[in-house]
Design an enzyme around this catalytic site. Structure first.
Site, short mmCIF file in Angstrom:
data_model
loop_
_atom_site.label_atom_id
_atom_site.label_comp_id
_atom_site.label_asym_id
_atom_site.label_seq_id
_atom_site.Cartn_x
_atom_site.Cartn_y
_atom_site.Cartn_z
N CYS A 249 0.83 -1.21 0.00
CA CYS A 249 0.00 0.00 0.00
C CYS A 249 0.86 1.26 0.00
O CYS A 249 0.40 2.33 -0.41
CB CYS A 249 -0.94 0.00 1.20
SG CYS A 249 -0.10 -0.09 2.80
N THR B 149 -7.17 1.48 12.53
CA THR B 149 -6.52 1.22 13.82
C THR B 149 -6.86 -0.18 14.32
O THR B 149 -5.98 -0.92 14.80
CB THR B 149 -6.93 2.27 14.86
OG1 THR B 149 -6.53 3.56 14.41
CG2 THR B 149 -6.27 1.98 16.21
#
Length: 425
Positions: free
Chosen positions: A50, A192
């Site tokens: 990514c 998260t």
């Protein structure tokens, strides 16, 4: 041969550009085969995450870099030079240092993160399976893996938590010791929580439940980590099973109240529970921290740990760069030695031809009845003359021309004492 790395990463391009040049896992095999079909490209490997897409190549000439950039652009349907401003091109020693820094986590968004090493190993394995690795890239990746291990062994670069998710899991391990035997409940399904799930999985946890407002999103995350998926309304039914609870949602009101946690504690027969509230505003009512057998931490508690640890990692990164300098030079030494392989092979082949020629003559003399001692003398003298004739002729010529640099080089190669001016050949 010329070692080249062409890439785009979080430092050179926004995510809107990076996401357009990602190679999906199912594309990788075809992409590698297409890449090595470029003229003059001998080896290739592709690293795609990514945060970065990088092509590691062994080219016959460095002038072919532009063709690789063009291939990357066309493969991902970029027009003209739209991709060029975001590209970096590294050659030879810079490419070697970069590969080692990437493997060691020094080029990552979070310094010292360990995931990139696994991703680089996957890129290596895929290229090896597709037959696009040769001697140079195979050696480079293996050297980078060994150097990364050296960095992690000899520095503290990976020993401290530098994200609140990592800090949460680190605290859980301190409380429970072996988290693999615990049951974790993750509330939310954002970045998260995904990172927390990844760290828990790396720690070996077996039982994991993801709760989210929409079941679809919880199931999507659950598939990645072999976790059970539930909605927020189902939390009270499983709360008593959770030893570790990590919450991070965008809810404007708390998800977990004091009463629900009290009931869960009673069902657990006062077995302690570790809770981390990473949300702002909070997902867990503040009164929960007053309950016995509950260890509750907020994002502020963990952020202080992260800030201290970031400073620690920066210091470790300085040490790591010194290791990388040494490991880069070690690889370049090996690479330079490869340039001499053909020279050494040619020199030894010529010596072998001389040996065979003199040996054939010596055997013929023995067959003719010449005394063995006389034949041995002939063999030793003739072979010595054949092996030393051209070097000594070249040294005489160098001396006449005043080429002291060649004479000094010969002294170093042949392990001879350096001559003074009155003792030149």
């Amino acid at each position: 041969m010329s070692l080249i790395t062409i890439g785009i990463n979080h430092k050179t391009a926004p995510v809107s550009v990076r996401e357009k040049v990602v190679f999906a896992p199912e594309q990788m095999s075809d992409a590698l085969r297409a890449l090595v079909r470029l003229p003059g490209l001998d080896e290739a490997a592709i690293l795609s995450t990514c945060n970065r897409t990088e092509l590691y190549c062994n080219l016959q000439t460095p002038q072919q870099e532009g063709e690789i950039v063009q291939w990357l652009s066309e493969y991902h349907h970029f027009d003209g030079g739209d991709l060029r401003p975001f590209i970096y091109e590294l050659a030879d020693i810079d490419a070697v240092r970069h590969a080692i820094r990437v493997a060691s986590g020094l080029d990552s968004l979070v310094i010292g993160e360990p995931q990139i090493l696994g991703q680089l190993k996957s890129a290596y394995s895929t290229a090896a399976e597709q037959g696009t690795l040769g001697k140079l890239l195979r050696r480079l990746f293996q050297h980078a893996f060994a150097a990364a291990k050296h960095v992690r062994t000899d520095t503290e670069i990976g020993s401290s938590a530098v994200s609140v998710a990592f800090a949460a899991v680190t605290l859980a391990r301190q409380i429970f010791g072996d988290v693999a035997k615990q049951h974790a409940l993750l509330i939310g399904a954002g970045e998260t929580i995904e990172l927390a799930a990844r760290h828990l999985q790396s720690a070996g946890i077996q039982e994991l439940t993801v709760a989210n407002r929409t079941l679809e999103r919880a199931e999507l995350l659950g598939k990645q980590f072999n976790a059970k998926a539930i909605t927020l309304s189902d939390i009270n039914q499983v709360l008593h099973e959770a030893d570790i609870i990590i919450a991070s949602t965008a809810s404007p009101v708390p998800i977990l109240g004091k009463g629900a946690v009290e009931r869960a504690i009673r069902q657990r027969r006062r077995k302690p529970v570790f809770m981390v509230d990473l949300a702002v505003p909070r997902d867990i009512e503040t009164e929960v921290e007053n309950l016995n057998d509950v260890y509750l931490y907020t994002v502020d508690d963990l952020q202080e740990v992260v800030t201290q640890n970031m400073a620690s990692r920066q210091q470790a990164a300085t040490q790591a760069e010194n290791i990388i300098d040494v490991q880069t030079e070690n690889f370049m030494g090996w690479l330079r030695a490869q340039d001499a392989v053909n020279l050494i092979r040619g020199y030894r082949d010529r010596a072998e031809i001389a040996r065979q020629s003199v040996l054939t003559k010596a055997r013929r003399q023995l067959a003719q009845g010449r005394p063995p001692e006389e034949v041995l003398e002939f063999l030793a003298e003739t072979l010595t003359n054949k092996l030393t004739h051209e070097p000594t002729t070249s040294l005489h010529q160098a001396a006449r021309e005043g080429r002291t640099e060649l004479i000094n080089a010969a002294c170093e190669l042949l392990k001879l004492p350096y001559p003074t001016n009155d003792k030149l050949p």
